[in-house]
Design an enzyme around this catalytic site. Structure first.
Site, PDB file in Angstrom:
ATOM      1  N   TRP B 332      34.803   7.716 -15.104  1.00  0.00           N
ATOM      2  CA  TRP B 332      33.777   6.673 -15.047  1.00  0.00           C
ATOM      3  C   TRP B 332      34.332   5.291 -15.384  1.00  0.00           C
ATOM      4  O   TRP B 332      33.758   4.276 -15.015  1.00  0.00           O
ATOM      5  CB  TRP B 332      32.646   7.001 -16.023  1.00  0.00           C
ATOM      6  N   ASP B 333      35.454   5.256 -16.094  1.00  0.00           N
ATOM      7  CA  ASP B 333      35.914   3.955 -16.560  1.00  0.00           C
ATOM      8  C   ASP B 333      36.430   3.092 -15.412  1.00  0.00           C
ATOM      9  O   ASP B 333      36.536   1.887 -15.553  1.00  0.00           O
ATOM     10  CB  ASP B 333      36.925   4.071 -17.694  1.00  0.00           C
ATOM     11  N   GLU B 463      31.915  10.739 -26.991  1.00  0.00           N
ATOM     12  CA  GLU B 463      32.181  12.180 -26.903  1.00  0.00           C
ATOM     13  C   GLU B 463      32.231  12.865 -28.270  1.00  0.00           C
ATOM     14  O   GLU B 463      32.497  14.059 -28.350  1.00  0.00           O
ATOM     15  CB  GLU B 463      33.495  12.423 -26.150  1.00  0.00           C
ATOM     16  N   LYS B 571      32.968   7.985 -31.239  1.00  0.00           N
ATOM     17  CA  LYS B 571      34.343   7.741 -30.807  1.00  0.00           C
ATOM     18  C   LYS B 571      34.483   6.311 -30.273  1.00  0.00           C
ATOM     19  O   LYS B 571      35.567   5.757 -30.270  1.00  0.00           O
ATOM     20  CB  LYS B 571      34.645   8.749 -29.685  1.00  0.00           C
ATOM     21  N   GLN B 572      33.385   5.762 -29.792  1.00  0.00           N
ATOM     22  CA  GLN B 572      33.472   4.489 -29.079  1.00  0.00           C
ATOM     23  C   GLN B 572      32.095   3.866 -28.954  1.00  0.00           C
ATOM     24  O   GLN B 572      31.095   4.466 -29.309  1.00  0.00           O
ATOM     25  CB  GLN B 572      34.032   4.749 -27.685  1.00  0.00           C
TER      26      GLN B 572
END
Lengths: 757, 757
Positions: B332-333, B463, B571-572
């Site tokens: 997706w990035d 995630e 995580k982000q």
């Protein structure tokens, strides 16, 4: 007493598929099992399983992560012990055969079968096979073959040996319930005498070994284990063999002492008969007016006893020793579905099964560390050697409830037996370490002025719902785990305060556990007025109505887990299982609401489901519904309900059928030392009679439409509550209570299959 | 204009680990990549990667289930093209070498290195290596080796060929970010002429092939591709080679036509230089007052352009073509972190990348069916060929947000370019099928009088939190997907009503999408007054404070997923990523609260995290914090921040660093046709200058502490909002706005590393 159904024959079972019959007529003794393979035709699934004899292999993950279970453990499929080589004198081998009759005597453990065998040249003979497991002599299995002339009536050459198996391909299957093949072991064989074959099997990775011996009782002629007879003369047409299966050894040594190999068939038959007499004396259960059911429940208890490890180092594989499905692993259902039968009828066996959990406590402690929990122990979701072997954590390790399940079983064992010795030596350690796990794993949450102790990201018994917060069942059992550790600690303190101190338990610890127990959060839906399976279950949509036709079931074989998880659909009883375990938690009216609600969203794709629905329906007075659920559960393998009996029997369901009769139709439960009985017998059954024991008191309970009778057969005085009337029984005095007429309203209920989902 | 930093040398990078340097100095052209392998020493990680050239293998699961991704797709590690065999005349091979300098010219794409090579006998020589990729001629790579005497100054025998690789063991690792080896392909080689090697590679399972040619520009002497020179005489000490890498072919044919192989190094260098001139003209970005950063951002854009597939059949692998980490998959990035740069500077490239998604729409439709969703398409979480290749669904397929991410990127592409042709031919199909997916996948829930449209059992970008309900990011993006399909449908309807009808879209459908968009539930915490990551995120406990020291990070390499999932730890950027995408959603004060809150629970274990935290900090006026986050992100691979650059560059982060400058420090976003710019330049930077295009209007933006200047370099009139002042720019007229002084309060903030978690 009417004639009881103790013989299982070909007429009593679902079909004549050979693999199905191998399972259904399998014999075992807790140590090893012999599937009822056709003795002539070769068979793809080998025949012998030894409890706790497994190979390991690395689990390969598509994408691995830290803390994943590392090794697969797989029970070994060992060579078929029943196979026989038979040739005509002209060298025509008999290569196919057909089972024409079978009779498994559940009172003696003797299996008698008749086969017709054929050669490729069209020659036929008859072979009768009589086989029996040693039970107290549980290293032994014996077999007698009797040959009769068919269209061939000449000389026969018969030979028999344990074959070194050819390498088998691993079976990969998307169905997790299937048989898998482990890596092939190293097999060595020799012949200490012309009549005896020694067979040593050693696993390559798990470093376990077993030595087996095959002995022929008649003297061998010419070559090893070979015998010649003539169907046309008066020579003996009977050949007996005996197999000795040694214990599983982790030293890979071959015991130089050849074991006793002169037990005659008669000796083994007597041993078996004696064993089964004792089992039936302890746990007789009889259903009048329904011979099929009477047979089914006898069969179920027979197989449950056959499959249960008795040595304290093994437990009950998910398929017993009747098949290698689920890789011979032990799961939570040992404690929740099978142990109650042993606890109430054969506490020494129950103790051995709990001892297995005690033996694997070190592995469970390590597993808790692996999962980032600093105190306590986390039992493996599926295992043989105590280490986690579940390769799919959302329906494996996330089922933390196994910890509380095992603790619950220890508590029930103690409550029933008052065996303080076991608690002090083993049981308390289990309950303490599991309680410590919950204390560390759980988390406080403040909602207004309410402080809750919660358990997050868990999976309950319902594997169609995963990684949720506050699964009611898990939380309720964890709460009990906290209460139980405090209760047992006090009991030990009364007995030996130093012993408690040696466990490092302080009164502050006990106060802490008590506080946690009081605050464990139990989700409740104000909207539905029922206990809620988890924080989000009731807010999910129902499973789509266009996916309810039979070809969609079981859902796990037709839909991706993510698809299943996002619906409000349950594989099995989950919240209801907690209601069954804690009958005083909720009112009768709430139970009725919950039963109805969860019935509407449960597929019963798990064999553990129907028995619980049956028990609760019975408790609710909906005897007819209870009966319908029960009939599915009682005869699950005999009718091949789940279509996978070929992989092995559904052991937990065998235990569940006993629970359905005892806890369901007769409403039995033990609380505060009082044995509760309530008559919920459905109209379809004339009378239910069974025995169980509470401590040293052996009770016989008889229920029929007219009365409920509880008799103290032997042992000390006991208090019983029969249909709500509290009484004290002394030896040989029974109490009879007139039964209340069951309301007939629920008799109108729709069929079970119709109101699923 | 000050001297710009366009040369990356050994002094500019983190260390001299060979594998790290191979990645950092790798060259590529969207079609294939050549890692900067030492030409003499042999190396375990082979050197060449071809975009979209992969092998497949069955994914093996510990426990498989229905609908799981079936095949692994792994980009092939192909033979090192830089390797050279060099011997002394006495037959002493040079076996080790050491890179003494390197210079990658980001304006020409030429890499110049110097090595010192040694034989085992201690003889040394110098080798200069100059290499360059064809860029418009993107089947070519060229290299020139120049030899100089060391302590050895005699005759040299030089030979070169593409080696058939030895079978390599698959690398199994618990780190999913690592390189994996695919099954070895079939390699055949021959020599159409003494100077040319033909090399045909064919995969066994995926049935793809590529033909490569290696040509030596000097005539071979004696044997194939072999050359002799004498360092002591005047003969040429320079050898040039050219490699042609054919396109990926799924017919396994070897094109009989030998391609043009007489491009001189000069031709390739000119081609490359021309290409990069154009790139820099379109997307120049310059940072005054910070040479290190100026170099870093040039390097990042250079590598981003090198790694991006240009043929509409390939996209941008997670590591570009610089390494085989993440198996060469597209995630997706591409759309969320890398495409914006292309959309705003090189729309033709953006179109090619979106075309790849259009090409794989059939696979995405099938995947939706596999996941039990009857309409629409679900893009694979990780893939090369369009089929799902993620073997761990909780952090794979459950990240359904990829559908909305791709749709969002299509929308941005259209908003920027007004390329209605692409929308009508390709883009609308993507947006329509993803919208249909959400419509089918979501579920209505009534809470009091509020009807919500919810998305259950999903995983958001974070995630470390899996299978939750109503992930804010997912829901917000899905809502946008619904809005976008309606908006584009109306646009098409205006253009060609029949075309819309041909998609089967009715006005009722559009009304339905509009209704769904209006009702998508967006979780909000009344308690914290922030948008909530998901229904349960905020109610989980914080990650334990005793597990915050560096040895615990990244958490995924130290804790079981279940352990991580049950904590409130990210995580982000997750919710914040949505806030970045939709800058008008929330107030400045709420953004500040959210930024602070999520900063406290985010580990930045993902390379996608810091750029978003930087952008939002900049928007909030906290320029110093923005700067600190940015400096980590801008130089991530040059400082080897994640310690795994050896496996390849973090391509998404390269794009993220551009976003941080453009969307962060200069506050750029496009809304309703207006280009918004706001000056958030941190004090550490003197001036930021960059170019981008909106439609056909090319803008140059200059920001410094005194002013913000936006100039329309060419193209039509455009409206801009500069620091809140709306203006209309016509060609060659710029607007200057006095900058507001940045508040200094946040300059006191603690270091970023100190306020993590």
């Amino acid at each position: 007493m009417t004639l009881r159904a103790y013989h299982l024959t070909l007429n009593d079972v679902a079909n004549d598929n050979p693999e199905y019959l191998e399972t259904v007529f399998s014999l075992a003794n807790g140590h090893f099992g012999v599937r009822a393979n056709d003795p002539i035709s070769s068979n793809p699934i080998t025949g012998t399983l030894i409890n706790g004899f497994y190979e390991v292999a690395p689990i390969i993950y598509g994408e691995a992560a830290v803390g994943y279970a590392k090794q697969r453990q797989t029970i070994l499929n060992l060579p078929d012990l029943r196979h026989l080589n038979v040739m005509t004198v002209s060298g025509h081998p008999f290569t196919t055969s057909h089972r024409t009759s079978a009779d498994l005597d559940l009172r003696t453990g003797v299996l008698t079968e008749q086969y017709q065998a054929s050669s490729q040249q069209g020659e036929t003979i008859g072979i009768a096979v009589e086989s029996v497991m040693g039970q107290n002599l549980n290293n032994y299995w014996g077999v007698t073959y009797t040959f009769t002339a068919g269209n061939y009536a000449g000389p026969l050459v018969v030979s028999k040996s344990i074959a070194v198996p050819a390498a088998a391909e691993a079976i990969a299957s998307a169905d997790p319930r299937k048989t898998r093949m482990a890596g092939m072991p190293i097999c060595k064989t020799d012949f200490p005498s012309p009549n005896v074959q020694r067979y040593h099997i050693q696993t390559k990775q798990s470093k376990l070994s077993v030595t087996m011996y095959l002995a022929m009782t008649a003297p061998a002629q010419g070559t090893l284990l070979r015998y010649r007879m003539d169907l046309s003369d008066d020579s003996a047409h009977t050949l007996s063999y005996q197999v000795y299966v040694g214990n599983v050894d982790d030293h890979n040594t071959i015991d130089p002492l050849v074991p006793t190999l002169d037990n005659s068939m008669q000796t083994l038959k007597l041993d078996s008969q004696h064993f089964w007499q004792q089992i039936w004396a302890q746990s007789e259960i009889m259903v009048d007016g329904h011979k099929e059911l009477d047979l089914a429940i006898h069969y179920n208890l027979f197989q449950l006893n056959q499959g249960a490890g008795r040595d304290g180092r093994t437990a009950i594989p998910a398929k017993g020793l009747s098949g290698s499905g689920y890789e011979g692993h032990y799961f939570w259902d040992t404690e929740m579905y099978m142990l109650p039968y042993f606890t109430y009828t054969n506490p020494a066996m129950a103790r051995q099964l709990l001892l297995y959990r005690y033996q694997t406590l070190p592995q469970a402690k390590q597993r808790a560390r692996d999962m980032g929990v600093e105190h306590g122990a986390l039992y493996a979701w599926r295992t043989i050697n105590g280490q986690e072997a579940s390769p799919f954590f959302p329906a494996g390790t996330a089922q933390y409830h196994i910890d509380a399940d095992i603790a619950y079983a220890v508590g029930k064992y103690y409550e029933t037996t008052k065996d303080l010795d076991f608690i002090e030596q083993c049981g308390f350690a289990i309950v303490l370490e599991t309680a410590k796990f919950w204390a560390d794993f759980g988390t406080w949450r403040q909602i207004g002025d309410q402080a809750r102790f919660e358990f997050l990201t868990v999976t309950g018994p319902d594997e169609y719902t995963a990684l949720v917060n506050n699964n009611y069942y898990t939380n309720r059992l964890a709460k009990h785990n906290f209460e139980l550790v405090v209760q047992l600690a006090h009991r030990i303190m009364d007995d030996d305060p130093n012993l408690l101190a040696s466990y490092g338990v302080t009164t502050a610890d006990l106060a802490h556990f008590t506080q946690l127990a009081a605050h464990v959060y139990l989700p409740y839906s104000e909207d539905q007025q029922i206990n809620e399976q988890d924080d989000s279950f009731l807010s999910k949509p129902r499973w789509p109505s266009d996916r309810l036709t039979p070809e969609h079931f079981p859902l796990l074989l037709h839909y991706h887990p993510l698809t299943i998880y996002r619906y409000q659909v349950a594989k099995q009883a989950d919240t209801l299982l907690a209601e069954y375990l804690f009958p005083r938690d909720i009112s009768a009216v709430q139970l009725k609401r919950e039963h109805k609600y969860y019935e509407g969203v449960t597929t019963h794709d798990s064999s553990l489901s129907r028995s619980i629905f049956s028990i609760l329906a019975a408790r609710m007075g909906e005897s007819e519904k209870a009966y319908r659920y029960f009939m599915d559960t009682a005869r699950m393998d005999l009718v091949n309900l789940q279509k996978n009996t070929a992989d092995g029997l559904h052991l937990a369901n065998l235990g569940g059928s006993w629970l359905a009769l005892v806890s369901g139709f007769s409403g039995f439960y033990l609380a505060d030392g009082v044995a509760h009985v309530a008559n919920h017998l459905p109209a379809e059954l004339n009378q239910l009679t069974y025995r169980l024991r509470v401590g040293d008191s052996i009770l016989e309970i008889v229920l029929n439409a007219q009365e409920t009778q509880v008799t103290l057969i032997e042992g000390p005085t006991i208090r019983v509550d029969v249909n709500g009337s509290l009484q004290t029984l002394t030896a040989k005095v029974h109490t009879k209570v007139q039964v209340k007429v069951t309301p007939t309203a629920d008799r109108e209920a729709k069929p079970v299959s119709g109101d699923k989902i």
